[in-house]
Motif scaffolding. Structure first.
Motif, PDB file in Angstrom:
ATOM      1  N   UNK A 152       7.264  11.209  -6.670  1.00  0.00           N
ATOM      2  CA  UNK A 152       8.184  10.451  -7.526  1.00  0.00           C
ATOM      3  C   UNK A 152       8.722   9.219  -6.780  1.00  0.00           C
ATOM      4  N   UNK A 153       7.935   8.144  -6.760  1.00  0.00           N
ATOM      5  CA  UNK A 153       8.403   6.954  -6.043  1.00  0.00           C
ATOM      6  C   UNK A 153       8.025   5.649  -6.723  1.00  0.00           C
ATOM      7  N   UNK A 154       7.434   5.703  -7.903  1.00  0.00           N
ATOM      8  CA  UNK A 154       6.931   4.475  -8.515  1.00  0.00           C
ATOM      9  C   UNK A 154       8.039   3.467  -8.791  1.00  0.00           C
ATOM     10  N   UNK A 155       9.221   3.946  -9.164  1.00  0.00           N
ATOM     11  CA  UNK A 155      10.319   3.014  -9.438  1.00  0.00           C
ATOM     12  C   UNK A 155      10.750   2.252  -8.196  1.00  0.00           C
ATOM     13  N   UNK A 156      10.541   2.839  -7.016  1.00  0.00           N
ATOM     14  CA  UNK A 156      10.923   2.186  -5.765  1.00  0.00           C
ATOM     15  C   UNK A 156       9.999   1.018  -5.419  1.00  0.00           C
ATOM     16  N   UNK A 157       8.883   0.912  -6.113  1.00  0.00           N
ATOM     17  CA  UNK A 157       7.960  -0.191  -5.869  1.00  0.00           C
ATOM     18  C   UNK A 157       8.330  -1.435  -6.672  1.00  0.00           C
ATOM     19  N   UNK A 158       9.271  -1.289  -7.605  1.00  0.00           N
ATOM     20  CA  UNK A 158       9.560  -2.359  -8.559  1.00  0.00           C
ATOM     21  C   UNK A 158      10.941  -2.959  -8.341  1.00  0.00           C
ATOM     22  N   UNK A 159      11.119  -4.131  -8.913  1.00  0.00           N
ATOM     23  CA  UNK A 159      12.420  -4.796  -8.899  1.00  0.00           C
ATOM     24  C   UNK A 159      12.657  -5.433 -10.270  1.00  0.00           C
ATOM     25  N   UNK A 160      13.756  -6.167 -10.413  1.00  0.00           N
ATOM     26  CA  UNK A 160      14.091  -6.806 -11.691  1.00  0.00           C
ATOM     27  C   UNK A 160      14.042  -5.803 -12.839  1.00  0.00           C
ATOM     28  N   UNK A 161      14.773  -4.683 -12.621  1.00  0.00           N
ATOM     29  CA  UNK A 161      14.881  -3.634 -13.653  1.00  0.00           C
ATOM     30  C   UNK A 161      13.508  -3.064 -14.030  1.00  0.00           C
ATOM     31  N   UNK A 218       2.160  -1.244   3.824  1.00  0.00           N
ATOM     32  CA  UNK A 218       3.515  -0.847   4.221  1.00  0.00           C
ATOM     33  C   UNK A 218       4.145   0.140   3.246  1.00  0.00           C
ATOM     34  N   UNK A 219       3.558   0.293   2.052  1.00  0.00           N
ATOM     35  CA  UNK A 219       4.137   1.233   1.094  1.00  0.00           C
ATOM     36  C   UNK A 219       3.963   2.672   1.549  1.00  0.00           C
ATOM     37  N   UNK A 220       3.156   2.886   2.607  1.00  0.00           N
ATOM     38  CA  UNK A 220       2.928   4.240   3.110  1.00  0.00           C
ATOM     39  C   UNK A 220       4.246   4.890   3.523  1.00  0.00           C
ATOM     40  N   UNK A 221       5.196   4.095   4.010  1.00  0.00           N
ATOM     41  CA  UNK A 221       6.509   4.642   4.377  1.00  0.00           C
ATOM     42  C   UNK A 221       7.201   5.235   3.159  1.00  0.00           C
ATOM     43  N   UNK A 222       7.100   4.541   2.030  1.00  0.00           N
ATOM     44  CA  UNK A 222       7.680   5.052   0.782  1.00  0.00           C
ATOM     45  C   UNK A 222       6.928   6.296   0.321  1.00  0.00           C
ATOM     46  N   UNK A 223       5.605   6.266   0.427  1.00  0.00           N
ATOM     47  CA  UNK A 223       4.783   7.421   0.077  1.00  0.00           C
ATOM     48  C   UNK A 223       5.156   8.623   0.935  1.00  0.00           C
ATOM     49  N   UNK A 224       5.356   8.396   2.227  1.00  0.00           N
ATOM     50  CA  UNK A 224       5.705   9.476   3.158  1.00  0.00           C
ATOM     51  C   UNK A 224       6.995  10.172   2.738  1.00  0.00           C
TER      52      UNK A 224
END
Length: 804
Positions: free
Chosen positions: A754-763, A781-787
């Motif tokens: 559950x991290x897809x929202x963390x990839x986005x901005x501007x609502x 660098x998104x691997x940190x978020x995936x981790x």
């Protein structure tokens, strides 16, 4: 040059002309062509006389261009010119009261022109005629949404080579709107022989719907057919059009209702009974199909103008019904009777081959000859290809028999590559590979065949063998080059590899590269050079997937100049070039090859190209360091994994899954290609009635495939959200992710990251700039978020009670 000729009076019309500069045609010739096209479109409703119109460059001045002028002298590339009436516009009833404002011509960011009507135009027409528009009506705003990117069509807006078909779609839908508006006004008028405006308008609506079908916008065509059918029920062409669309979409059950209606409305039409029988045959209902066919046969035999071919076609249909009923002898006799009378009846020959190929080796040989002949003589008919591949599963030594039957053709490498592609696309990778091996014996230096062979090794997860074959190919053809970049330049790197390439993390000591090194010449590549370059790009992909990170920098240093600024995305090797581009960029971001030494622990990432950017990077998982190990299944869609699918990517997927050990942790990242291609295509083809239905079917396919792997290999399975990278498809991707999350969380044995929202901005409307990479994939660098998401999912999995 290309220019645009507009008729701005109602109904508006635009023709895009491609005109060679040396063409000696006059403005008068141009005007005649425009008027002819216009009158074909508005036949019987609104027509022009070439004597009543003139060509001008300005609507305001109405200054005519002489019909004697040469077009190439007075019209510039990309210019807009106009066809104007010499007097008041003559509009034939019943369109005389339709008023609208002129459509504007706007340019997009790439300078491409799009002819678009204003939103006020649609509402003005609706208000003028006081009819209410249902949800199924086609509005001009629908096409505006397509052009502006709210649906699959938006992607084509900046693609000049495909723009024309969308212009045609816009015109057809707009024209259909005007015609249907008039049909609504005509609905209550009494139809008589003196004034057949209804018939004319219905015919034109059907014609426009068929054009949309030809342009593969079946969903738009369905709306036209259904509106006409609601206004004037039991229109034969509308019912047949709807049935044809749904039959082609693999929905014979849906087609059945329209065909039953048609047969009830026109009980004496043999052709309708035959169409309904065809639909029933698709549904496996041989008994009712045979009854209808006998009824049709009786009708045809009583008609004096019945042609023999009609009865032959009907007999073949009856044979198919008898096959379903288990009456194979009767079916064979019918097919033989047809072939005896008409030796070139293609369907009869195909059914005869299907009925006889298992009888004996002689019959098998004859059947293969028939099917091969049909494939050659009717290249756009797919059924013989399917039958050929199916036959080869049951015929011992089928390839040898086939080779004997095509004689000289077997010596032609293009013919072998074509046959290989037939087997590949129907999932028979083994026979596809054998045919390509034969091709390489016929012509050992043929780059196209060799590239296809390497791709077949990939599909079978035979990467090490592919590496060795490429090394041998380059060694045997040292002076073959890519615009001057010779094969022998790569040999020192390849010869330095003495062991298995898997996890080859050390950099080899390579000498002798710079001596023969030449940058590729700045010119367009020929076909051989493109295919050879694709082989090298595929080698880089294989090395990356196998973790041979130590070998890659030497290759990318040589190949980057061959890739840069060549517009390879417009060539036949665009897929290979895309993979190479991604891997080359990934290798420029800090990556520690030593992490692959000393038998690291792995978390596997299975996916299409989206498993590339996180690959071979370290994460913390279960309190220890793990490396993300890619399991690449090239070009695989979720749609390919459905049980009935035969495409070779499905075999590729299951072959790759064997590489992960039992009880491994596997992250699955599929679905981006589906959101970009399969979802819009399925909707346009009417495979499903809504986006929700399409997504639901894809999720069913996905979850069943993953649960099957879990049962077989005892994997711990995490599901990665579809990366929301592309602006154009992000709304679809996020809708898909919402449904995917809900499905995964409700499915025992699957776990959502559950991290897809963390990839986005501007609502949630834009990708965060730090995750931008190559326009298609997430930055490594998104691997940190995936981790972090994996850690949270693991914690939920171990602390929550088992789901029931």
């Amino acid at each position: 040059m290309k220019f645009y000729v507009h008729r701005e009076d109602t109904p508006q019309y635009t023709v895009v002309f491609s005109w060679e500069d040396q063409h000696e045609g006059t403005v008068g010739n141009l005007l005649q062509q425009f008027v002819q096209s216009y009158n074909l479109t508005f036949q019987g409703v609104n027509e022009l006389d070439v004597e009543d119109v003139f060509v001008t460059k300005s609507q305001s001045s109405r200054q005519a261009i002489s019909n004697e002028e040469q077009v190439s002298r007075v019209v510039r590339d990309q210019e807009d010119i106009f066809v104007m009436s010499k007097g008041p516009p003559a509009v034939i009833e019943p369109l005389q009261n339709v008023q609208s404002s002129p459509a504007g011509l706007e340019e997009d960011d790439n300078g491409n022109r799009e002819s678009r009507a204003s939103s006020e135009e649609a509402s003005n027409v609706a208000d003028k005629h006081s009819f209410s528009q249902t949800d199924d009506d086609i509005d001009l705003e629908d096409m505006r949404d397509l052009l502006e990117g709210d649906s699959p069509g938006g992607e084509l807006r900046s693609s000049p080579q495909r723009r024309h078909s969308w212009e045609g779609s816009f015109d057809d839908v707009s024209i259909a709107n005007l015609q249907i508006a008039q049909l609504k006004r005509e609905q209550n008028k009494e139809l008589n022989t003196g004034h057949d405006a209804q018939h004319v308008l219905i015919a034109k609506c059907v014609q426009n719907a068929q054009r949309l079908v030809d342009q593969k916008h079946c969903d738009k065509a369905v709306k036209i057919y259904e509106q006409v059918n609601r206004l004037f029920p039991h229109q034969k062409e509308c019912l047949l059009g709807l049935a044809s669309i749904y039959s082609s979409a693999g929905r014979p059950d849906k087609a059945l209702e329209y065909l039953r209606t048609a047969v009830e409305a026109f009980p004496d039409h043999a052709d309708l009974k035959c169409r309904l029988a065809d639909c029933l045959l698709d549904l496996g209902q041989g008994k009712e199909a045979s009854r209808l066919l006998y009824e049709a046969k009786n009708i045809l035999e009583k008609k004096p103008d019945t042609k023999p071919n009609q009865l032959f076609d009907l007999q073949v249909q009856l044979a198919k019904a008898f096959i379903l009923l288990g009456k194979h002898t009767m079916a064979l006799q019918m097919c033989q009777a047809v072939v005896k009378e008409k030796k070139d009846h293609l369907e009869a020959l195909l059914e005869y081959a299907e009925l006889t190929y298992k009888m004996s080796s002689a019959h098998a040989k004859e059947a293969l000859t028939i099917v091969m002949t049909l494939m050659v003589n009717k290249k756009d008919w797919m059924l013989p290809r399917d039958r050929l591949v199916n036959m080869m599963k049951y015929i011992p030594n089928g390839l040898k028999i086939m080779e004997g039957e095509i004689h000289e053709a077997i010596k032609s490498v293009p013919a072998l590559v074509f046959l290989s592609n037939v087997f590949r696309d129907h999932g028979d990778v083994s026979n596809a590979t054998q045919l390509l091996e034969h091709a390489m014996q016929v012509e050992p230096s043929h780059c196209t065949a060799f590239l296809s062979l390497i791709h077949m090794f990939e599909a079978q997860d035979r990467h090490v063998e592919a590496f060795k074959r490429i090394r041998t190919f380059l060694k045997q053809n040292p002076d073959m080059s890519i615009a001057g970049l010779k094969n022998k330049v790569f040999l020192p790197i390849l010869k330095a590899v003495k062991e298995d390439i898997y996890l080859h993390a050390t950099y080899p000591r390579v000498s002798g590269i710079s001596a023969d090194m030449q940058p590729p010449q700045q010119r367009a590549y020929n076909d051989q050079e493109l295919n050879l370059l694709a082989v090298m790009f595929t080698l880089v992909k294989i090395l990356f997937v196998k973790g041979a990170l130590g070998l890659l920098p030497s290759f990318t240093k040589l190949l980057d100049p061959a890739h840069a600024d060549r517009d390879l995305h417009t060539t036949l090797i665009r897929n290979e070039a895309a993979y190479y581009s991604t891997i080359s960029q990934v290798m420029k971001i800090k990556l520690n090859p030593s992490s692959l030494e000393n038998s690291p622990q792995f978390v596997y990432v299975a996916g299409d190209s989206h498993c590339i950017t996180p690959a071979w990077r370290s994460i913390q998982y279960k309190g220890a360091t793990h490396v993300l190990h890619p399991l690449l299944s090239t070009g695989t869609k979720i749609w390919h994994l459905r049980p009935e699918a035969k495409f070779f990517t499905k075999e590729n997927f299951y072959n790759v899954m064997k590489k992960a050990p039992r009880k491994a942790t596997v992250i699955f990242v599929f679905g981006e290609i589906d959101c970009r291609e399969a979802l819009p295509v399925c909707l346009a083809k009417c495979r499903y009635d809504s986006m929700e239905d399409t997504i639901s079917r894809l999720l069913e396919i996905y979850t069943q495939a993953l649960l099957g792997l879990k049962r077989k290999y005892k994997f711990t399975i995490y599901v990665h959200p579809v990366p929301p990278v592309l602006d154009l498809t992000r709304p679809t991707v996020m809708k898909f992710n919402t449904a995917l999350k809900s499905t995964v969380e409700a499915t025992s044995g699957l776990h959502w990251l559950d991290f897809v929202d963390e990839l986005l901005c501007d609502h949630g409307t834009m990708l965060d700039s730090k995750f931008e990479f190559d326009g298609t994939h997430l930055h490594p660098c998104y691997v940190e978020t995936l981790e972090k998401a994996l850690s949270k999912a693991q914690e939920r999995r171990t602390t929550s009670s088992p789901r029931k």
